[in-house]
Write a protein that holds these residues in place. Structure first.
Motif, PDB file in Angstrom:
ATOM      1  N   ARG A   1      39.995  35.332  47.395  1.00 12.95           N
ATOM      2  CA  ARG A   1      39.171  35.281  46.172  1.00 12.95           C
ATOM      3  C   ARG A   1      39.565  36.399  45.218  1.00 12.95           C
ATOM      4  O   ARG A   1      39.641  36.190  44.004  1.00 12.95           O
ATOM      5  N   VAL A   2      39.807  37.620  45.771  1.00 13.02           N
ATOM      6  CA  VAL A   2      40.204  38.738  44.913  1.00 13.02           C
ATOM      7  C   VAL A   2      41.515  38.400  44.219  1.00 13.02           C
ATOM      8  O   VAL A   2      41.666  38.590  43.009  1.00 13.02           O
ATOM      9  N   GLU A   3      42.471  37.857  44.996  1.00  9.03           N
ATOM     10  CA  GLU A   3      43.761  37.496  44.394  1.00  9.03           C
ATOM     11  C   GLU A   3      43.565  36.504  43.254  1.00  9.03           C
ATOM     12  O   GLU A   3      44.165  36.621  42.194  1.00  9.03           O
ATOM     13  N   ALA A   4      42.702  35.528  43.481  1.00  5.48           N
ATOM     14  CA  ALA A   4      42.464  34.522  42.444  1.00  5.48           C
ATOM     15  C   ALA A   4      41.868  35.164  41.197  1.00  5.48           C
ATOM     16  O   ALA A   4      42.262  34.864  40.066  1.00  5.48           O
ATOM     17  N   MET A   5      40.879  36.086  41.417  1.00  5.59           N
ATOM     18  CA  MET A   5      40.251  36.719  40.258  1.00  5.59           C
ATOM     19  C   MET A   5      41.244  37.593  39.508  1.00  5.59           C
ATOM     20  O   MET A   5      41.279  37.609  38.280  1.00  5.59           O
ATOM     21  N   VAL A   6      42.082  38.344  40.276  1.00  4.92           N
ATOM     22  CA  VAL A   6      43.081  39.201  39.628  1.00  4.92           C
ATOM     23  C   VAL A   6      44.040  38.347  38.811  1.00  4.92           C
ATOM     24  O   VAL A   6      44.370  38.670  37.673  1.00  4.92           O
ATOM     25  N   LYS A   7      44.428  37.206  39.392  1.00  5.98           N
ATOM     26  CA  LYS A   7      45.339  36.316  38.679  1.00  5.98           C
ATOM     27  C   LYS A   7      44.697  35.851  37.370  1.00  5.98           C
ATOM     28  O   LYS A   7      45.337  35.851  36.315  1.00  5.98           O
ATOM     29  N   ALA A   8      43.398  35.479  37.465  1.00  2.47           N
ATOM     30  CA  ALA A   8      42.700  35.012  36.268  1.00  2.47           C
ATOM     31  C   ALA A   8      42.655  36.124  35.219  1.00  2.47           C
ATOM     32  O   ALA A   8      42.871  35.883  34.028  1.00  2.47           O
ATOM     33  N   LEU A   9      42.386  37.358  35.657  1.00  2.64           N
ATOM     34  CA  LEU A   9      42.346  38.482  34.716  1.00  2.64           C
ATOM     35  C   LEU A   9      43.698  38.651  34.021  1.00  2.64           C
ATOM     36  O   LEU A   9      43.758  38.845  32.795  1.00  2.64           O
ATOM     37  N   LEU A  10      44.766  38.574  34.808  1.00  2.00           N
ATOM     38  CA  LEU A  10      46.096  38.777  34.227  1.00  2.00           C
ATOM     39  C   LEU A  10      46.430  37.669  33.240  1.00  2.00           C
ATOM     40  O   LEU A  10      46.966  37.918  32.158  1.00  2.00           O
ATOM     41  N   ILE A  11      46.050  36.428  33.619  1.00  2.00           N
ATOM     42  CA  ILE A  11      46.296  35.321  32.691  1.00  2.00           C
ATOM     43  C   ILE A  11      45.511  35.559  31.408  1.00  2.00           C
ATOM     44  O   ILE A  11      46.016  35.371  30.298  1.00  2.00           O
TER      45      ILE A  11
END
Lengths: 462, 284
Positions: A162-172
Motif C-alpha cells: 500500500r505504501v508503494e502504491a501511495m508513493v507511486k501516486a504521489l510521484l505521478i
C-alpha cells in the motif's frame, strides 16, 4: 488558531502516527523476534499510518486554499446592504476589497461608507471562524486517519504494497503537476495570442516586413496606426543567433575534442571547472560586458578600418552570446565524444592513424549525431536568450543581414512591449504574447528534433 | 588540424643484455626460425603493478605463435607492447629491447605510425568503424597514402576482403555500414582492415572470444591461410584453438613467460609443472 501552529500540530500528529503504528506492528508480531510473521516490516506499517494520517488532511488543506476564500466572501456578500448586492461583478469586487482593507485596519486614504463597517466586522468573524473550522477538520482528519491505520494493523496487512502504491501516486502527481504547469503557461500565452490575432491578421503578423508597434492612444492621432510584421524581429534573432553559433560551435567543439582526446587528466580537472564557471555567469553580466566592453571595442576597431559600426551592433551581441554558449556546446559534445567506445580509437590507432586523424575520421563521425543534437539545443538557447540582447542589441526593427548594424530580436521586443504601465487590450501589448507563442513553438520544435537526434545516437552504442 | 602525435615517444630504457638463451627462467626455446620480432627482457609496469617480468620471445615469419595463460597473466600486455599500443595508457611503463627486423621498436626516431602500419592488430571485440564496409577497409590505405588512384584503392580493398574470406559475402553491399554485419563477419572485416595496409606481423588479441563456434572456425581457417604471408601472434583463452592454429605456444603465468615451445610439445609433454597444470585443466 494560527496557521503555523496548526501545521506544527499536524506534523506532530503524522509523526506520532508513524511511531504508534510501528510499535503496534512490533507488538502484534510478538516482539522483534516475531517480525518474520509480519507481511511487511514495522517501518512500512509506520509509513502507512503516517500517509493515512497526512494525505486526507493535506487534501482538505489544498481544497481550502482553492475555494475557502470564495466561500467566505460569498457569505459576506449576503450581508451587504441592498445597493451593493445588485452591483456588477467588477464594482462588487472593488467593494469587497474595501471590506478587506477595513477589516485589516488599513487606512487607505479616502472616506469609506460607514455602512461597510459592520460588514467588515462580519468578514473578520467569518474569517477567523473558518480558520478554526479548518484547523479542527485538518487535525481531526489527521488523528482519525492515523488512528484508523493503527487500528487496522494485522500481521497479514500488506502495508508495504500500500505504501508503494501511495508513493507511486504521489510521484505521478508531482510529474503531472509539472506537465500541467507547462500546459497552463502555453494556454495563457495562446489565449492572449488569439486575442491579438483577432485584431491583427495572422498572415500580416507572420509575413509582414514592418514592425512598429506604436498604436494611437486617441482616434485623432496621426501616424501611429501600428505595424505588426514580425519578419524583421525573427531575421534579427536569426542573425544574432547565427553569429553566436559561428563563435560557439567551432570553439566549443575544439574545446571538447581537446578535453576528451588530448588533455591529460590533470589538465582536464583544471579546465572543466573553469568552463563551468563560464556557464555560471549570469546573463545580465554578459549583457553589460557586451554593451560596455565589446560594443565600444568593435566600434573603435570599425572606425580604424573605416567601417561604420553601430554602437548596438548585432555583431557585439552575437559574439558575447557565442561566448556564453561555448560551455554548453563543449560540455554536451564532451559527453558524446566520451561515449564513443575506446575500441574504435584503438582500432584506428592500431592501423597507424595519429590522434588527430583518429579524431577527425573516426571519433567525430561517430559522435556527430550527438554533437548535432547538442548544437540544436544550443541554438534554441540562443534564440530564447534575453538579457544579453536587451542590453546589447538595438531596439529598431531593421531588416538587414549586415552584422555591423543594429537589429532587434523577438525577446527584446517582448520585453519593451511589456515593460511599464500597459493596457492589456491594445494590440501593442498583446503582440508580445503572439511573439512569445511563436518563439515557444520554434524552440519547442528545435528541442524535440535535438532530443530525437540525440536519442537515435544513444541507441547505437548501448 | 596541426595536431599530430607522430613524434610522441615515451622514455624507454633499452637493456643492453642480449640473451641468447631463455628469459628469466623460461623453459624451452624462445627463438623462431626466421624471427621478425625479437623481444628481450621486456618489463611492463602499470603504476605499481609489475605486469610483465623479464619476458623474451621471438615471433617468426610464416608461423603462428599462440600466447596462453590464465587471465591477467600479461598475454595481452605483451602483444600490445609490440605495436606500442601501450603508449595510449597513461600509467604504462615499458622497458626492454624490442626489435622489428632489427630495428628498435622503442627507439626515439621510430615512427609509431609506420610501426603500426607494419604490425597490425585485431581486437577481442570486433570494432568496425561506423562507416561503410568499403570505407572500413580503405581507412588504413587512405591514411598511409597507399593508393594513388581510386582504382588502386578498389584493388586493395577487394584483395584484402578476398584474403579475409569476406568478399563473397559482402561484394554486393560494400556501401552498407560495417556495423550491420554479423559478429563473425565484423571480425573478418577487422582482419581485412588490418591486412589492407600490408603489415608484416598481425597481432590478435582473443579474436574469437566474442564469436560463436561456426564463426570461430571460419576465423581459425583464415588464420591458417594468413600464415603464408604474415607472422602472427594470437592471444587466446581456448587451448583447443591454440592447438589448432599455432605452431609455437607460449605459456604466461603472473607476468612470467613460463614456457615456450612447439605447440605439440606444450600440450603433450610440457616441461614445466605450471604449464602442465594449466594445459591439463587443473587450474586457470
Amino acid at each position: 488558531m494560527r496557521l503555523t501552529t496548526m501545521l506544527l500540530l499536524f506534523a506532530t500528529l503524522v509523526i506520532l502516527a508513524y511511531f504508534a503504528a510501528r510499535r503496534r506492528a512490533i507488538a502484534m508480531a510478538g516482539g522483534h523476534r516475531g517480525i518474520r510473521n509480519l507481511h511487511s516490516l514495522p517501518a512500512h506499517h509506520g509509513y502507512y499510518a503516517a500517509l493515512c494520517s497526512a494525505l486526507p488532511a493535506l487534501l482538505v488543506l489544498a481544497l481550502w486554499a482553492l475555494v475557502g476564500d470564495r466561500v467566505v466572501m460569498g457569505q459576506v456578500i449576503t450581508t451587504l446592504p441592498e445597493p451593493y448586492r445588485s452591483m456588477e461583478a467588477s464594482e462588487l469586487s472593488l467593494v469587497l476589497n474595501e471590506v478587506r482593507a477595513l477589516a485589516s485596519g488599513q487606512a487607505m486614504g479616502g472616506e469609506r461608507p460607514p455602512e461597510l463597517e459592520p460588514v467588515a466586522g462580519r468578514f473578520l468573524a467569518l474569517h477567523s471562524a473558518s480558520r478554526w473550522l479548518l484547523s479542527a477538520v485538518v487535525l481531526a482528519l489527521a488523528l482519525a486517519g492515523g488512528a484508523l491505520a493503527c487500528w487496522t494493523i494485522r500481521p497479514q496487512l500488506r502495508a508495504r504494497n500500500r505504501v508503494e502504491a501511495m508513493v507511486k501516486a504521489l510521484l505521478i502527481g508531482a510529474s503531472t503537476l509539472a506537465v500541467f504547469t507547462t500546459v497552463g503557461i502555453l494556454l495563457s500565452v495562446i489565449f492572449e495570442a488569439v486575442r491579438f490575432f483577432g485584431q491583427v491578421p495572422i498572415i500580416d503578423f507572420l509575413f509582414g516586413l514592418e514592425w512598429s508597434p506604436q498604436t494611437a492612444l486617441r482616434p485623432d492621432q496621426v501616424g501611429s496606426s501600428g505595424a505588426f510584421g514580425a519578419v524583421p524581429l525573427f531575421a534579427g534573432t536569426l542573425l544574432i543567433s547565427a553569429i553566436a553559433m559561428a563563435v560557439a560551435v567551432p570553439i566549443g567543439l575544439m574545446v571538447a575534442i581537446y578535453l576528451s582526446e588530448y588533455a591529460e587528466p590533470r589538465m582536464r580537472a583544471l579546465v572543466k571547472p573553469l568552463l563551468e564557471v563560464l556557464a555560471g555567469i549570469p546573463t545580465v553580466v554578459y549583457g553589460y560586458f557586451a554593451a560596455l566592453t565589446v560594443a565600444p571595442l568593435l566600434r573603435e576597431g570599425g572606425e580604424a578600418l573605416g567601417l561604420d559600426v553601430a554602437s548596438e551592433s548585432a555583431l557585439g551581441a552575437g559574439l558575447v552570446m557565442g561566448v556564453m554558449i561555448i560551455p554548453f556546446i563543449s560540455s554536451l559534445s564532451d559527453d558524446v565524444i566520451n561515449a564513443v567506445p575506446q575500441s574504435l580509437r584503438d582500432g584506428s590507432l592500431a592501423l597507424g592513424a595519429t590522434t588527430s586523424e583518429t579524431t577527425r575520421r573516426v571519433v567525430i563521425p561517430a559522435a556527430l549525431p550527438g554533437i548535432v543534437g547538442g548544437v540544436l539545443l544550443a541554438v534554441s538557447r540562443a534564440i530564447g536568450e534575453t538579457m544579453i540582447v536587451v542590453m546589447a542589441a538595438g531596439l529598431s526593427a531593421r531588416l538587414t543581414v549586415n552584422p555591423l548594424e543594429a537589429v532587434t530580436t523577438v525577446t527584446v521586443q517582448i520585453v519593451t512591449l511589456l515593460v511599464g504601465d500597459q493596457e492589456f487590450d491594445s494590440p501593442k501589448t498583446l503582440a508580445a504574447f503572439a511573439l512569445g507563442l511563436v518563439l515557444f513553438i520554434v524552440t519547442l520544435v528545435l528541442n524535440i528534433v535535438a532530443l530525437l537526434v540525440v536519442r537515435r545516437y544513444r541507441e547505437q552504442y548501448e | 588540424m596541426p595536431l599530430d602525435d607522430r613524434s610522441t615517444d615515451r622514455p624507454v630504457i633499452p637493456t643492453t643484455s642480449q640473451r641468447t638463451g631463455g628469459g628469466s627462467g623460461t623453459v624451452g626455446d624462445i627463438h623462431a626460425r626466421e624471427p621478425v620480432i625479437t623481444v628481450r627482457d621486456c618489463n611492463v609496469h602499470y603504476g605499481d603493478t609489475h605486469a610483465l617480468k623479464q619476458v623474451s620471445l621471438d615471433i617468426g615469419r610464416n608461423e603462428v605463435v599462440s600466447l596462453i595463460g590464465p587471465s591477467g597473466c600479461g598475454k595481452s600486455t605483451f602483444i600490445r607492447c609490440l605495436n606500442r599500443m601501450n603508449d595510449t595508457i597513461e600509467s604504462a611503463r615499458v622497458t626492454g629491447d624490442f626489435r622489428l627486423d632489427g630495428q628498435d621498436i622503442y627507439a626515439k626516431d621510430m615512427d609509431v605510425v609506420l610501426l603500426r602500419a607494419r604490425v597490425g592488430m585485431v581486437f577481442q571485440k570486433p570494432n568496425p568503424f561506423p562507416k561503410s564496409i568499403f570505407e572500413n577497409v580503405a581507412y588504413g590505405p587512405r591514411i598511409h597514402g597507399l593508393a594513388g588512384s581510386r582504382r588502386q584503392l578498389d584493388d586493395i580493398v577487394y584483395e584484402s576482403l578476398e584474403r579475409a574470406g569476406l568478399l563473397a559475402e559482402v561484394k554486393d553491399r560494400l556501401d552498407e555500414p560495417g556495423t550491420g554485419l554479423s559478429g563473425g563477419q565484423q571480425q573478418r572485416l577487422c582482419i581485412a582492415r588490418a591486412i589492407a595496409v600490408s603489415p608484416d606481423v598481425i597481432l590478435m588479441d582473443e579474436p574469437c572470444s566474442a564469436l560463436d563456434p561456426i564463426a570461430t572456425a571460419r576465423i581459425e581457417d583464415l588464420i591458417d591461410e594468413l600464415r603464408e604471408k604474415y607472422a602472427i601472434a594470437i592471444v587466446t583463452h581456448s587451448m583447443q584453438q591454440a592447438a589448432r592454429v599455432s605452431q609455437r605456444t607460449a605459456y604466461f603465468h603472473l607476468g612470467n613467460l613460463v614456457e615456450v615451445g612447439p605447440t605439440e610439445k606444450i600440450f603433450t609433454n610440457p616441461g614445466h609443472k605450471l604449464t602442465e597444470d594449466y594445459v591439463t585443466g587443473r587450474f586457470g
